[in-house]
Design a protein around this motif. Sequence first.
Motif, PDB file in Angstrom:
ATOM      1  N   GLN A 176      10.311  -7.722  -4.570  1.00 11.26           N
ATOM      2  CA  GLN A 176       9.498  -6.538  -4.859  1.00 11.26           C
ATOM      3  C   GLN A 176       8.779  -6.612  -6.214  1.00 11.26           C
ATOM      4  O   GLN A 176       8.465  -5.588  -6.818  1.00 11.26           O
ATOM      5  CB  GLN A 176      10.359  -5.272  -4.817  1.00 11.26           C
ATOM      6  N   PRO A 182       5.586  -7.203  -8.531  1.00 12.00           N
ATOM      7  CA  PRO A 182       4.126  -7.209  -8.389  1.00 12.00           C
ATOM      8  C   PRO A 182       3.518  -8.462  -9.009  1.00 12.00           C
ATOM      9  O   PRO A 182       4.058  -9.012  -9.978  1.00 12.00           O
ATOM     10  CB  PRO A 182       3.696  -5.956  -9.152  1.00 12.00           C
ATOM     11  N   ARG A 237       7.960  -1.497  -1.278  1.00 11.82           N
ATOM     12  CA  ARG A 237       7.155  -1.426  -0.056  1.00 11.82           C
ATOM     13  C   ARG A 237       7.578  -2.538   0.898  1.00 11.82           C
ATOM     14  O   ARG A 237       7.933  -3.646   0.467  1.00 11.82           O
ATOM     15  CB  ARG A 237       5.665  -1.571  -0.369  1.00 11.82           C
ATOM     16  N   SER A 244      -1.071  -2.160  -0.808  1.00 11.91           N
ATOM     17  CA  SER A 244      -0.283  -0.938  -0.615  1.00 11.91           C
ATOM     18  C   SER A 244      -0.175  -0.162  -1.921  1.00 11.91           C
ATOM     19  O   SER A 244      -0.181  -0.751  -3.023  1.00 11.91           O
ATOM     20  CB  SER A 244       1.120  -1.282  -0.114  1.00 11.91           C
ATOM     21  N   ARG A 299       1.938   1.349  -4.605  1.00  6.67           N
ATOM     22  CA  ARG A 299       3.286   0.985  -5.039  1.00  6.67           C
ATOM     23  C   ARG A 299       3.812   1.909  -6.136  1.00  6.67           C
ATOM     24  O   ARG A 299       4.768   1.585  -6.829  1.00  6.67           O
ATOM     25  CB  ARG A 299       3.300  -0.463  -5.515  1.00  6.67           C
TER      26      ARG A 299
END
Length: 475
Positions: A18, A20, A118, A132, A134
């Motif tokens: 998860q 980024p 996500r 998406s 986030r």
Amino acid sequence: MASVSWSPSSWRSKPIKQAPAYPEPEKLSHVVKELSRMPPLVHPNEILALKAHLRDVAHGKAFLLQGGDCAELFDYCEQDAIESKIKLLLQMSLVLIWGTNKRVVRIGRMAGQYAKPRSSPTELHDGMEIPSFRGDILNGYRVDQRQIDPSRLLKAYHYSAATLNYIRASIASGIADLHSPLNWGLGHVRDPVLKEKYSAIASSIQQTLRFLEAIKSRPDELQSVELFTSHEGLLLEYEQPLTRLLETPPTPPAFPASSRAPSPTVSNTNDESSTGAKQLYFDTSAHFIWIGDRTRQLDHAHVEFFRGISNPIGVKVGPTTPTSDLLALLRMLNPDCEPGKITLITRYGANNVEDLLPKHIRAVEDSEYRRSVVWQCDPMHGNTLSTPSGIKTRRFNDIYSELQASLRIHKAQGSYLGGVHLELTGDAVTECLGGSEGLEEDDLSINYTSFCDPRLNEKQALELAFLVADHFRSN
């Protein structure tokens, strides 16, 4: 003990879920450096006070109420939104005190719940694939704001600070005074039965307080409460710079010295000074942070980071949690079996709780961690569904069914369900089906405002508190 190799940055050597992909590493580095010089958002004494309260929860002497938004938005940092959540948590805790005959520990999902995991990095919007959403700490909900932006880390810090400032100011001004629980109001609740039940409890408490005053026994703590903050510790680029090596006093005023946490053994910790004070690492972004169901891998970055901080921490436990992983996680995160250090937040779904919860209880309660963990039920996340029209929602009956089953199973297993973890708001949203107002699928569009998961509205949340209180009183 945390090993000598631990540091706030040692998670960087581990695989991570998860995380980024920041497009501007230099800008990210600058922002992290800026965050590292900002003052702590919460004080270590507050964190240690919460840990002492959670020790009491683990021992069955108190009850934990944790609630707030699924994904907190920067826009929620305004007076009415903050006050409505404070008042709702106060109303619910009042009902739970009446039902459980125990102190209630209050933790808000507030002042930092800006990041969301996500299932997919992209989503379809009008036939076009876009990143998406986030959470506001990473990108914006608008289509033109989906680029990951490091400057949002600093915005999250400042919005958290502003929210915390108003929470503290509200409590200091007397918003939580138990002498005036009727002044908290019931906001959007119009149900006469619910209002009458709440008013009866509030009036009973006021009568008791008048009696205490008449015999000159008015405890000052009834004029205020402690409200702690929490969020999922998902974004380690934010948590690391706010993790500080801080000295704690030898005798914190909020609780006995014996309840203080043992110091993690880390390479640059001056274990104890000549005055008896200790230096511990605290994640000062919040009082309480938790590891999500998607990031609790034993050999990954999040567990590595969490194992070295002195905060009380939560671990989400669900259908995908192997029983063997529970003890391994506890031994890694709480090797000294410190009571109240770990909260196991169970989230199975109403259809799975009967099968899975007893196995997890036995794994823990038959080990050295018996009576040292806080068992908390999250009846929200395992009961999410989508309507035929594609709206994400939850059924109130499913939420209560899982909570009711958890209470019954813990009693049968000889353990103590010490708390509830809810996604809720003080606004009159229409996001969860059912409840006494009978919200149906067609009603969801009336006021569906969540950008992530559906929340209980004020009436549904208060109803749930009464149902839990009634369960305790009947038992």
